[in-house]
Scaffold this motif. Structure first.
Motif, PDB file in Angstrom:
ATOM      1  N   GLY A  91       1.400  -1.403   0.186  1.00 24.08           N
ATOM      2  CA  GLY A  91      -0.199  -0.001  -0.323  1.00 24.08           C
ATOM      3  C   GLY A  91       1.046   1.336   0.204  1.00 24.08           C
ATOM      4  O   GLY A  91      -0.059   2.085   0.178  1.00 24.08           O
ATOM      5  N   VAL A  92       2.035   1.003  -0.402  1.00 20.81           N
ATOM      6  CA  VAL A  92       3.037   2.107  -0.106  1.00 20.81           C
ATOM      7  C   VAL A  92       3.767   2.351  -1.758  1.00 20.81           C
ATOM      8  O   VAL A  92       4.838   0.848  -1.957  1.00 20.81           O
ATOM      9  CB  VAL A  92       3.920   2.570   1.603  1.00 20.81           C
ATOM     10  CG1 VAL A  92       4.717   3.512   0.825  1.00 20.81           C
ATOM     11  CG2 VAL A  92       2.904   2.459   2.220  1.00 20.81           C
ATOM     12  N   LEU A  93       3.787   3.368  -1.922  1.00 17.23           N
ATOM     13  CA  LEU A  93       4.979   3.365  -3.071  1.00 17.23           C
ATOM     14  C   LEU A  93       6.351   3.858  -2.679  1.00 17.23           C
ATOM     15  O   LEU A  93       6.837   4.642  -1.502  1.00 17.23           O
ATOM     16  CB  LEU A  93       4.612   4.285  -4.180  1.00 17.23           C
ATOM     17  CG  LEU A  93       3.419   3.749  -4.820  1.00 17.23           C
ATOM     18  CD1 LEU A  93       2.609   4.852  -5.611  1.00 17.23           C
ATOM     19  CD2 LEU A  93       2.817   2.328  -4.824  1.00 17.23           C
ATOM     20  N   VAL A  94       7.887   3.387  -2.637  1.00  9.48           N
ATOM     21  CA  VAL A  94       9.134   3.942  -2.554  1.00  9.48           C
ATOM     22  C   VAL A  94       9.802   4.865  -4.105  1.00  9.48           C
ATOM     23  O   VAL A  94      10.180   3.714  -4.350  1.00  9.48           O
ATOM     24  CB  VAL A  94       9.795   2.786  -1.961  1.00  9.48           C
ATOM     25  CG1 VAL A  94      11.336   3.753  -1.812  1.00  9.48           C
ATOM     26  CG2 VAL A  94       9.647   2.043  -0.940  1.00  9.48           C
ATOM     27  N   GLU A  95       9.342   5.846  -4.202  1.00  6.20           N
ATOM     28  CA  GLU A  95       9.527   6.286  -5.315  1.00  6.20           C
ATOM     29  C   GLU A  95      11.293   6.987  -5.486  1.00  6.20           C
ATOM     30  O   GLU A  95      11.807   6.782  -6.085  1.00  6.20           O
ATOM     31  CB  GLU A  95       9.160   7.471  -5.558  1.00  6.20           C
ATOM     32  CG  GLU A  95       7.324   7.826  -5.510  1.00  6.20           C
ATOM     33  CD  GLU A  95       6.742   8.824  -5.171  1.00  6.20           C
ATOM     34  OE1 GLU A  95       7.368  10.164  -5.443  1.00  6.20           O
ATOM     35  OE2 GLU A  95       5.288   9.012  -5.775  1.00  6.20           O
ATOM     36  N   LEU A 149      14.285   8.340   1.923  1.00  5.24           N
ATOM     37  CA  LEU A 149      13.371   6.682   0.989  1.00  5.24           C
ATOM     38  C   LEU A 149      12.710   7.984   1.128  1.00  5.24           C
ATOM     39  O   LEU A 149      12.175   8.586   2.078  1.00  5.24           O
ATOM     40  CB  LEU A 149      13.029   6.281   1.815  1.00  5.24           C
ATOM     41  CG  LEU A 149      14.376   4.892   2.374  1.00  5.24           C
ATOM     42  CD1 LEU A 149      12.940   3.594   2.182  1.00  5.24           C
ATOM     43  CD2 LEU A 149      14.502   4.737   0.111  1.00  5.24           C
ATOM     44  N   LEU A 150      11.688   7.980  -0.524  1.00  2.00           N
ATOM     45  CA  LEU A 150      10.450   9.010  -0.136  1.00  2.00           C
ATOM     46  C   LEU A 150       9.623   7.879  -0.304  1.00  2.00           C
ATOM     47  O   LEU A 150       9.377   6.863  -1.325  1.00  2.00           O
ATOM     48  CB  LEU A 150      10.704  10.028  -1.979  1.00  2.00           C
ATOM     49  CG  LEU A 150       9.742  10.580  -1.968  1.00  2.00           C
ATOM     50  CD1 LEU A 150       9.196  11.841  -0.860  1.00  2.00           C
ATOM     51  CD2 LEU A 150       9.620  11.698  -3.519  1.00  2.00           C
ATOM     52  N   LEU A 151       8.654   8.071   0.418  1.00  2.00           N
ATOM     53  CA  LEU A 151       7.261   6.714   0.205  1.00  2.00           C
ATOM     54  C   LEU A 151       6.204   7.975  -0.755  1.00  2.00           C
ATOM     55  O   LEU A 151       6.489   8.951   0.076  1.00  2.00           O
ATOM     56  CB  LEU A 151       7.474   6.917   1.951  1.00  2.00           C
ATOM     57  CG  LEU A 151       8.552   6.188   1.779  1.00  2.00           C
ATOM     58  CD1 LEU A 151       7.730   4.777   3.488  1.00  2.00           C
ATOM     59  CD2 LEU A 151       9.392   4.794   1.721  1.00  2.00           C
ATOM     60  N   SER A 152       4.997   7.864  -0.666  1.00  2.00           N
ATOM     61  CA  SER A 152       4.068   7.915  -1.144  1.00  2.00           C
ATOM     62  C   SER A 152       2.994   6.920  -1.224  1.00  2.00           C
ATOM     63  O   SER A 152       3.283   5.616  -1.288  1.00  2.00           O
ATOM     64  CB  SER A 152       4.224   8.434  -2.362  1.00  2.00           C
ATOM     65  OG  SER A 152       3.983   6.894  -3.087  1.00  2.00           O
ATOM     66  N   SER A 153       1.525   7.150  -0.975  1.00  2.00           N
ATOM     67  CA  SER A 153       0.451   6.362  -0.587  1.00  2.00           C
ATOM     68  C   SER A 153       0.564   6.006  -1.781  1.00  2.00           C
ATOM     69  O   SER A 153       0.427   6.913  -2.779  1.00  2.00           O
ATOM     70  CB  SER A 153      -0.223   7.288  -0.365  1.00  2.00           C
ATOM     71  OG  SER A 153      -1.221   8.433  -0.676  1.00  2.00           O
ATOM     72  N   LYS A 154      -0.183   4.434  -1.648  1.00  2.00           N
ATOM     73  CA  LYS A 154      -0.504   4.228  -3.419  1.00  2.00           C
ATOM     74  C   LYS A 154      -1.948   4.654  -3.793  1.00  2.00           C
ATOM     75  O   LYS A 154      -2.076   4.237  -5.455  1.00  2.00           O
ATOM     76  CB  LYS A 154      -0.786   2.633  -3.337  1.00  2.00           C
ATOM     77  CG  LYS A 154      -1.340   1.847  -3.809  1.00  2.00           C
ATOM     78  CD  LYS A 154      -1.686  -0.069  -4.368  1.00  2.00           C
ATOM     79  CE  LYS A 154      -2.250  -0.420  -5.476  1.00  2.00           C
ATOM     80  NZ  LYS A 154      -2.587  -1.896  -4.698  1.00  2.00           N
ATOM     81  N   GLN A 155      -2.701   4.716  -3.488  1.00  2.00           N
ATOM     82  CA  GLN A 155      -3.459   5.182  -3.549  1.00  2.00           C
ATOM     83  C   GLN A 155      -3.682   7.399  -3.490  1.00  2.00           C
ATOM     84  O   GLN A 155      -2.915   7.875  -3.170  1.00  2.00           O
ATOM     85  CB  GLN A 155      -5.038   5.220  -2.530  1.00  2.00           C
ATOM     86  CG  GLN A 155      -5.487   3.771  -2.713  1.00  2.00           C
ATOM     87  CD  GLN A 155      -4.990   3.563  -4.492  1.00  2.00           C
ATOM     88  OE1 GLN A 155      -6.026   3.896  -5.225  1.00  2.00           O
ATOM     89  NE2 GLN A 155      -5.307   2.095  -4.199  1.00  2.00           N
ATOM     90  N   GLU A 156      -4.729   8.082  -4.459  1.00  2.00           N
ATOM     91  CA  GLU A 156      -4.383   9.362  -4.759  1.00  2.00           C
ATOM     92  C   GLU A 156      -5.013   9.105  -3.483  1.00  2.00           C
ATOM     93  O   GLU A 156      -6.560   9.894  -3.701  1.00  2.00           O
ATOM     94  CB  GLU A 156      -4.541   9.881  -5.482  1.00  2.00           C
ATOM     95  CG  GLU A 156      -3.927   9.982  -6.716  1.00  2.00           C
ATOM     96  CD  GLU A 156      -3.751  10.245  -8.079  1.00  2.00           C
ATOM     97  OE1 GLU A 156      -4.071  11.986  -7.989  1.00  2.00           O
ATOM     98  OE2 GLU A 156      -3.018  10.075  -8.940  1.00  2.00           O
TER      99      GLU A 156
END
Length: 256
Positions: free
Chosen positions: A172-176, A215-222
Motif C-alpha cells: 500500500g506504499v510506493l518507494v519513489e 527514502l521518499l514514500l508515497s501512498s498508493k492511492q490519491e
C-alpha cells in the motif's frame, strides 16, 4: 347523515415541484457529507499505513545496516591485540568492480551495498545475530553482502543472487526515490557535523562516521484533495498528483 364523501384534494404541481427540490437538496447534502467522510477516512487510513510501513522499514534498515563491517572476535595464542578483532583489510578481500580491499559500505546506483562477517556460537554454528536479506543466519567463517536498491516503486534487498522486496505497492506504499549520505566529521571530534551526498565507498574518506539513507514514500492511492509541496533530501518539490508523500530517514554509525 349525508352519504357523499368529502372531495379529496391532492398535491398541486407547484407543491410537488417544491417537495422534489427539497428532497434533492437533502439528498445532495447527505451525499456530499458521505463523500467527505469517505475521503477523510481514506486519507486517515493512508496516513496510518504510511506511518506503520515507515516504522517497519526504518527498523529493518537499521538492523541490517548495523551489521556493516562486523568482524567476530578472534581468539588465538598469536593474537597480540588488546581487543582481538582483525582489521577490515584482513577480513574483507577486494571484489573486482565492487568493493576494494577492506571496504564494506558502498554507495551504488539508486542504492547502497554493505558486507559483513557472520557470527557463531561455541559450537561454531551461526548464532542468528547476523543475517542476510532472507533472514538466514550467517556463520563466523562467512562473509555476506547486502544491496539495497529502489526501482519500480519498490525497495529491494539482495543477498548473493536472491532478492526480496522489503516495501512495495503490495504493502500500500510506493518507494519513489532513495538518497544515500555520508555523515562527515569536519572538526575531528568524533561526531557527525554534516551529511553529504555519498559517492564511492565510505572508507575512501576517513572523516566518514555514519551513513544515512533517505527514502521518499508515497501512498498508493490519491487521497488528497490536490497536489501539495514536500521536501526530499533538502529539496522543495511539488507533486502533480494527490498522493501523500513523506521522507523517511535512517542513520547508522559505521563500525571502526
Amino acid at each position: 347523515m349525508n352519504g357523499k364523501l368529502a372531495p379529496y384534494r391532492g398535491f398541486t404541481l407547484i407543491e410537488l415541484m417544491i417537495s422534489l427540490v427539497i428532497g434533492i437538496i437533502v439528498i445532495s447534502a447527505g451525499f456530499s457529507l458521505y463523500l467527505k467522510s469517505t475521503a477523510s477516512r481514506s486519507l486517515i487510513q493512508a496516513e496510518v499505513l504510511m506511518q506503520e510501513n515507515s516504522y517497519f522499514i526504518n527498523q529493518t534498515l537499521r538492523q541490517l545496516l548495523n551489521q556493516a563491517g562486523y568482524r567476530p572476535l578472534t581468539f588465538s595464542s598469536s593474537t597480540t591485540l588488546a581487543l582481538p578483532i582483525e582489521s577490515h583489510e584482513e577480513w574483507f578481500p577486494e571484489i573486482a568492480g565492487s568493493f576494494g580491499r577492506g571496504e564494506f559500505v558502498d554507495a551504488v546506483t539508486n542504492g547502497l551495498a554493505i558486507r559483513f562477517a557472520g557470527s557463531s556460537g561455541p559450537d561454531n554454528t551461526a548464532d542468528g545475530t547476523m543475517v542476510n536479506c532472507q533472514g538466514e543466519a550467517i556463520a563466523s567463517d562467512e562473509i555476506a553482502d547486502i544491496t539495497f536498491t529502489v526501482a519500480g516503486n519498490a525497495l529491494t534487498c539482495t543477498s548473493g543472487s536472491e532478492s526480496v522486496e522489503l516495501l512495495s505497492e503490495k504493502d500500500g506504499v510506493l518507494v519513489e526515490r532513495i538518497a544515500v549520505l555520508w555523515g562527515i566529521d569536519t572538526d575531528n571530534d568524533n561526531s557527525v557535523d554534516v551529511y553529504q551526498a555519498a559517492t564511492g565507498t565510505s572508507e575512501s574518506n576517513e572523516d566518514v562516521l555514519a551513513v544515512q539513507v533517505l527514502l521518499l514514500l508515497s501512498s498508493k492511492q490519491e487521497v488528497k484533495r490536490s497536489g501539495s509541496s514536500y521536501v526530499f533530501n533538502g529539496e522543495n518539490l511539488t507533486s502533480s498528483d494527490k498522493r501523500i508523500r513523506r521522507q523517511m530517514t535512517t542513520s547508522v554509525q559505521i563500525k571502526n
